[in-house]
Design a protein around this motif. Structure first.
Motif, short mmCIF file in Angstrom:
data_model
loop_
_atom_site.label_atom_id
_atom_site.label_comp_id
_atom_site.label_asym_id
_atom_site.label_seq_id
_atom_site.Cartn_x
_atom_site.Cartn_y
_atom_site.Cartn_z
N MET A 1 0.84 -1.19 0.00
CA MET A 1 0.00 0.00 0.00
C MET A 1 0.88 1.25 0.00
SD MET A 1 -3.42 0.58 1.98
CE MET A 1 -3.87 2.04 2.86
N VAL A 2 0.45 2.25 -0.74
CA VAL A 2 1.22 3.46 -0.87
C VAL A 2 0.81 4.50 0.18
CG1 VAL A 2 1.63 3.13 -3.33
CG2 VAL A 2 -0.39 4.38 -2.59
N GLN A 3 1.71 5.43 0.45
CA GLN A 3 1.44 6.52 1.39
C GLN A 3 0.88 7.69 0.59
OE1 GLN A 3 1.98 6.52 4.81
NE2 GLN A 3 1.12 8.56 4.93
N ILE A 4 -0.37 8.07 0.87
CA ILE A 4 -1.02 9.14 0.12
C ILE A 4 -1.01 10.43 0.92
CG2 ILE A 4 -3.19 9.86 -0.93
CD1 ILE A 4 -3.47 7.21 -2.01
N GLN A 5 -0.64 11.51 0.26
CA GLN A 5 -0.63 12.83 0.88
C GLN A 5 -1.68 13.68 0.18
OE1 GLN A 5 3.30 14.34 1.82
NE2 GLN A 5 4.17 12.46 1.00
N SER A 6 -2.07 14.77 0.82
CA SER A 6 -3.12 15.59 0.21
C SER A 6 -2.93 17.06 0.48
CB SER A 6 -4.49 15.16 0.72
OG SER A 6 -4.64 15.49 2.08
N GLU A 7 -3.52 17.83 -0.41
CA GLU A 7 -3.66 19.27 -0.25
C GLU A 7 -4.90 19.63 -1.06
OE1 GLU A 7 -0.01 20.91 -1.71
OE2 GLU A 7 -0.60 20.74 -3.80
N LYS A 8 -5.32 20.86 -0.97
CA LYS A 8 -6.54 21.27 -1.67
C LYS A 8 -6.44 20.96 -3.16
CE LYS A 8 -9.44 25.35 -2.44
NZ LYS A 8 -10.72 24.80 -2.22
N GLY A 9 -7.39 20.18 -3.64
CA GLY A 9 -7.47 19.89 -5.06
C GLY A 9 -6.67 18.71 -5.57
N ARG A 10 -5.97 18.03 -4.69
CA ARG A 10 -5.21 16.87 -5.16
C ARG A 10 -4.75 15.95 -4.03
NH1 ARG A 10 0.77 17.05 -6.70
NH2 ARG A 10 1.72 18.05 -4.92
N PHE A 11 -4.51 14.72 -4.41
CA PHE A 11 -3.84 13.74 -3.57
C PHE A 11 -2.63 13.28 -4.36
CE2 PHE A 11 -8.20 13.46 -2.05
CZ PHE A 11 -8.04 13.32 -0.68
N TRP A 12 -1.55 12.93 -3.67
CA TRP A 12 -0.39 12.45 -4.39
C TRP A 12 0.38 11.41 -3.60
CZ3 TRP A 12 -0.20 16.89 -1.59
CH2 TRP A 12 0.91 17.12 -0.78
N VAL A 13 1.24 10.68 -4.33
CA VAL A 13 2.11 9.65 -3.75
C VAL A 13 3.53 10.14 -3.91
CG1 VAL A 13 2.90 7.27 -3.93
CG2 VAL A 13 0.52 7.83 -4.45
N ARG A 45 3.46 1.84 -11.61
CA ARG A 45 2.40 1.18 -12.39
C ARG A 45 2.26 -0.27 -12.00
NH1 ARG A 45 2.68 4.42 -17.58
NH2 ARG A 45 1.57 6.24 -16.82
N GLY A 46 1.02 -0.71 -11.94
CA GLY A 46 0.76 -2.11 -11.62
C GLY A 46 0.80 -2.44 -10.14
N GLN A 47 1.02 -1.42 -9.31
CA GLN A 47 1.12 -1.66 -7.86
C GLN A 47 -0.11 -1.14 -7.11
OE1 GLN A 47 4.94 -0.53 -6.17
NE2 GLN A 47 5.86 -0.64 -8.20
N GLY A 48 -1.13 -0.71 -7.84
CA GLY A 48 -2.36 -0.26 -7.18
C GLY A 48 -2.37 1.18 -6.74
#
Length: 97
Positions: A1-13, A45-48
């Motif tokens: 599982m990846v670590q997801i971060q966020s800010e207004k208008g987007r989420f990123w890895v 890619r391919g890791q969900g």
């Protein structure tokens, strides 16, 4: 599982200080989240990671009582693939503004 971060208008890895994937959305005054773009690097890619990014927006919509219009083709595919997301899908999933 990846670590997801966020800010207004987007989420990123981010991995080791390098951004490897993101999903962008805009929140309309009507309470609709419009998913505009999903991008995942070749490294992930391919890791969900893409699915996790879509799920992050779905979770946000559920927490805030919002609906989603998946304009991005990848996000639209995920909504078709995951019937459990139908509760946050706005109408037929088409954007009409």
């Amino acid at each position: 599982m990846v670590q997801i971060q966020s800010e207004k208008g987007r989420f990123w890895v981010e991995v080791e200080g390098k951004e490897l994937g993101e999903i962008t959305y805009k929140q309309e005054e009507s309470g609709i989240l419009v998913i505009e773009h999903t991008r995942v690097s070749e490294e992930l890619r391919g890791q969900g990671a893409g699915e996790e990014l879509v799920k992050a927006v779905v979770d946000k919509a559920r927490e805030e009582g919002l609906k989603i219009v998946p304009v991005c083709s990848y996000a639209a595919h995920q909504f078709k693939k995951h019937s459990e997301y139908q509760d946050v899908l706005s109408g037929d999933g088409n954007h009409s503004s």
